[in-house]
Design a protein around this motif. Structure first.
Motif, PDB file in Angstrom:
ATOM      1  N   CYS A  96      -5.280   1.679 -25.120  1.00 55.98           N
ATOM      2  CA  CYS A  96      -7.182   0.275 -24.683  1.00 55.98           C
ATOM      3  C   CYS A  96      -6.077  -1.352 -24.915  1.00 55.98           C
ATOM      4  O   CYS A  96      -6.245  -1.870 -24.043  1.00 55.98           O
ATOM      5  CB  CYS A  96      -7.558   0.882 -25.694  1.00 55.98           C
ATOM      6  N   ASP A  97      -5.190  -0.858 -25.824  1.00 54.06           N
ATOM      7  CA  ASP A  97      -3.982  -2.024 -26.178  1.00 54.06           C
ATOM      8  C   ASP A  97      -3.391  -2.639 -24.746  1.00 54.06           C
ATOM      9  O   ASP A  97      -3.321  -3.951 -25.493  1.00 54.06           O
ATOM     10  CB  ASP A  97      -3.590  -2.178 -27.617  1.00 54.06           C
ATOM     11  N   HIS A 149      -4.947  -4.785 -22.223  1.00 53.17           N
ATOM     12  CA  HIS A 149      -5.879  -5.906 -22.842  1.00 53.17           C
ATOM     13  C   HIS A 149      -7.159  -6.554 -21.945  1.00 53.17           C
ATOM     14  O   HIS A 149      -7.239  -7.459 -21.410  1.00 53.17           O
ATOM     15  CB  HIS A 149      -4.817  -7.064 -22.456  1.00 53.17           C
ATOM     16  N   THR A 150      -8.604  -4.682 -21.946  1.00 56.02           N
ATOM     17  CA  THR A 150      -8.800  -5.324 -20.528  1.00 56.02           C
ATOM     18  C   THR A 150     -10.410  -5.424 -21.431  1.00 56.02           C
ATOM     19  O   THR A 150     -10.592  -4.563 -22.877  1.00 56.02           O
ATOM     20  CB  THR A 150      -8.586  -3.636 -19.925  1.00 56.02           C
ATOM     21  N   THR A 151     -11.202  -5.750 -21.618  1.00 59.29           N
ATOM     22  CA  THR A 151     -12.577  -5.648 -22.435  1.00 59.29           C
ATOM     23  C   THR A 151     -12.957  -4.354 -21.323  1.00 59.29           C
ATOM     24  O   THR A 151     -13.875  -4.088 -22.267  1.00 59.29           O
ATOM     25  CB  THR A 151     -13.169  -6.870 -21.524  1.00 59.29           C
ATOM     26  N   GLU A 152     -13.424  -3.941 -20.023  1.00 62.60           N
ATOM     27  CA  GLU A 152     -13.345  -2.949 -19.808  1.00 62.60           C
ATOM     28  C   GLU A 152     -13.331  -1.641 -20.518  1.00 62.60           C
ATOM     29  O   GLU A 152     -12.266  -1.704 -20.859  1.00 62.60           O
ATOM     30  CB  GLU A 152     -13.379  -2.577 -18.404  1.00 62.60           C
ATOM     31  N   SER A 153     -14.370   0.032 -20.698  1.00 62.89           N
ATOM     32  CA  SER A 153     -13.946   0.311 -21.750  1.00 62.89           C
ATOM     33  C   SER A 153     -13.568   1.857 -20.522  1.00 62.89           C
ATOM     34  O   SER A 153     -13.718   1.649 -19.167  1.00 62.89           O
ATOM     35  CB  SER A 153     -15.722   1.052 -22.146  1.00 62.89           C
ATOM     36  N   ARG A 157     -20.638   2.110 -25.011  1.00 62.53           N
ATOM     37  CA  ARG A 157     -20.421   1.642 -26.457  1.00 62.53           C
ATOM     38  C   ARG A 157     -19.184   2.396 -26.722  1.00 62.53           C
ATOM     39  O   ARG A 157     -18.172   3.477 -26.834  1.00 62.53           O
ATOM     40  CB  ARG A 157     -21.267   1.910 -27.542  1.00 62.53           C
ATOM     41  N   GLN A 158     -17.840   1.700 -26.631  1.00 65.12           N
ATOM     42  CA  GLN A 158     -16.757   2.230 -26.879  1.00 65.12           C
ATOM     43  C   GLN A 158     -15.983   2.597 -28.172  1.00 65.12           C
ATOM     44  O   GLN A 158     -15.461   3.454 -28.290  1.00 65.12           O
ATOM     45  CB  GLN A 158     -15.177   0.992 -26.506  1.00 65.12           C
TER      46      GLN A 158
END
Length: 385
Positions: free
Chosen positions: A67-68, A71-75, A104-105
């Motif tokens: 996830c880090d 750098h995406t806002t998508e789950s 909800r991530q």
């Protein structure tokens, strides 16, 4: 013969460059370690790329890194087999795999994703989320997980085209094209070459030689057990035998693999004309030993041998027969008499240019533990008992 075969393999339209073979092989190892790889897919001129990590060995640290670094806002999405998605309440069409994306991530972590991916677990409910179709890149990522003999479930995050090269360089990640992944098995088989041989007297065949063949990427060796000195100008008696640790080595009664292997050795030796057993590293009809044990656990719950494989997300039979055909060519045999009850083996060899002059029946009585298994092979897989 080796040089001419190598030239044939190099010119084969189904082969991919040796560097791609090595890259796919390295990616398989990375996936098994819980590392991230990047997969790029192409469809109708569109390009879609994802960062991928396998669900089975997923750690919390690995999930957070996935996830880090993107750098995406998508789950993140978890890609699951259709049968698993349906058991979790997913609305699926006929696609083999489907993606689940949590709304909800914060409700998703590595442990939860591992539970969602595990077809042996019954879950009460999923976090709130949506189901969607998978991309070409995600389908190839599932193929990579299968090559790694892991559960066919992966976690993906989309990667923009302008981000891919920088991400690969900064994080030291492998980038794979979907075409390379999907063509790996054929290309690996085309690159097989003899690497060793030795005389190995057997209990029922003292004049036997074991010849090992290895692909260029250093993957698993396939073996040819040559008994006596079969003539190359007439159809040779052969058996294609898929590796079976449980049946071949420890005498499992759940299958008929051990009797088939030892019976083939004995029959070839008694024929007086010699023959070959091609011992193919395709445990569990191509799903690997660990997944075969998972399939056994499902069979103990009432699934038959084919449904159990499919419940895990595999095809009923994932085996390929090009390695056998390539070994026969290198050994100088183009026509065979095939010891088998499985018509797919005839098709598999003939599809790669080996003439099957005769099918020789190769059946053994059930033992009380494998009667349902054998009946399933007859009724559903068309085995000729």
């Amino acid at each position: 013969m080796t040089q001419s075969f190598a030239a044939t393999a190099q010119n084969d339209s189904n082969s991919i460059p040796a560097t791609d073979l090595v890259t796919v092989s390295r990616a398989v190892a990375d996936l098994r370690r819980g590392e991230i790889v990047l997969v790029q897919g192409h469809l109708d001129g569109a390009v879609h790329s994802v960062a991928v990590i396998a669900a089975e060995p997923l750690s919390q640290a690995g999930f957070e890194r996935l996830c880090d670094i993107t750098h995406t806002t998508e789950s993140p999405a978890i890609i699951l087999p259709r049968v698993r998605a349906r058991s979790l309440g997913g609305a699926c069409e006929q696609d083999s795999f489907v993606a689940f994306v949590s709304k909800r991530q914060s409700e998703i972590d590595a442990a939860r994703l591992g539970e969602i991916a595990n077809p042996l677990l019954d879950l009460d409910q999923l976090p709130a989320g949506d189901w969607r179709a998978v991309s070409m890149a995600e389908t190839a990522a599932i193929r990579l997980a299968k090559l790694a003999r892991l559960l066919p479930a992966v976690v993906t995050v989309p990667v923009g085209a302008d981000q891919l090269e920088n991400l690969a360089r900064a994080q030291n990640l492998l980038v794979l094209q979907s075409e390379s992944i999907n063509g790996y098995e054929d290309a690996s088989a085309a690159s097989l070459r003899e690497v060793s041989q030795a005389r190995v007297p057997l209990e029922d065949a003292e004049n036997a030689t074991v010849i090992a063949f290895r692909p260029e990427d250093g993957g698993q060796e396939h073996l040819a057990i040559v008994i006596d000195e079969p003539a190359k100008d007439q159809p040779v008696l052969i058996r294609l035998h898929s590796e079976c640790f449980t049946g071949d080595l420890i005498g499992s009664l759940r299958c008929d693999c051990g009797p088939q292997l030892r019976g083939a050795i004995s029959e070839i030796a008694k024929s007086g004309q010699g023959g070959i057993i091609l011992y193919l590293r395709q445990e569990g009809r191509g799903i690997g030993l660990v997944n075969k044990l998972r399939a056994y656990a499902l069979q103990d719950r009432g699934f038959d041998t084919l449904d159990a494989n499919e419940e895990l997300g595999f095809d009923a039979d994932e085996r390929v027969y090009r390695p056998a055909a390539e070994m026969l060519r290198q050994l100088g045999f183009g026509s065979v008499r095939l010891l088998t009850n499985n018509p797919e083996k005839l098709k598999g060899l003939e599809g790669w240019g080996v003439k099957v002059a005769e099918r020789v029946p190769h059946k053994f009585p059930s033992n009380g533990h494998n009667a349902f298994y054998l009946q399933t092979k007859k009724d559903r897989a068309g085995h000729l008992f």
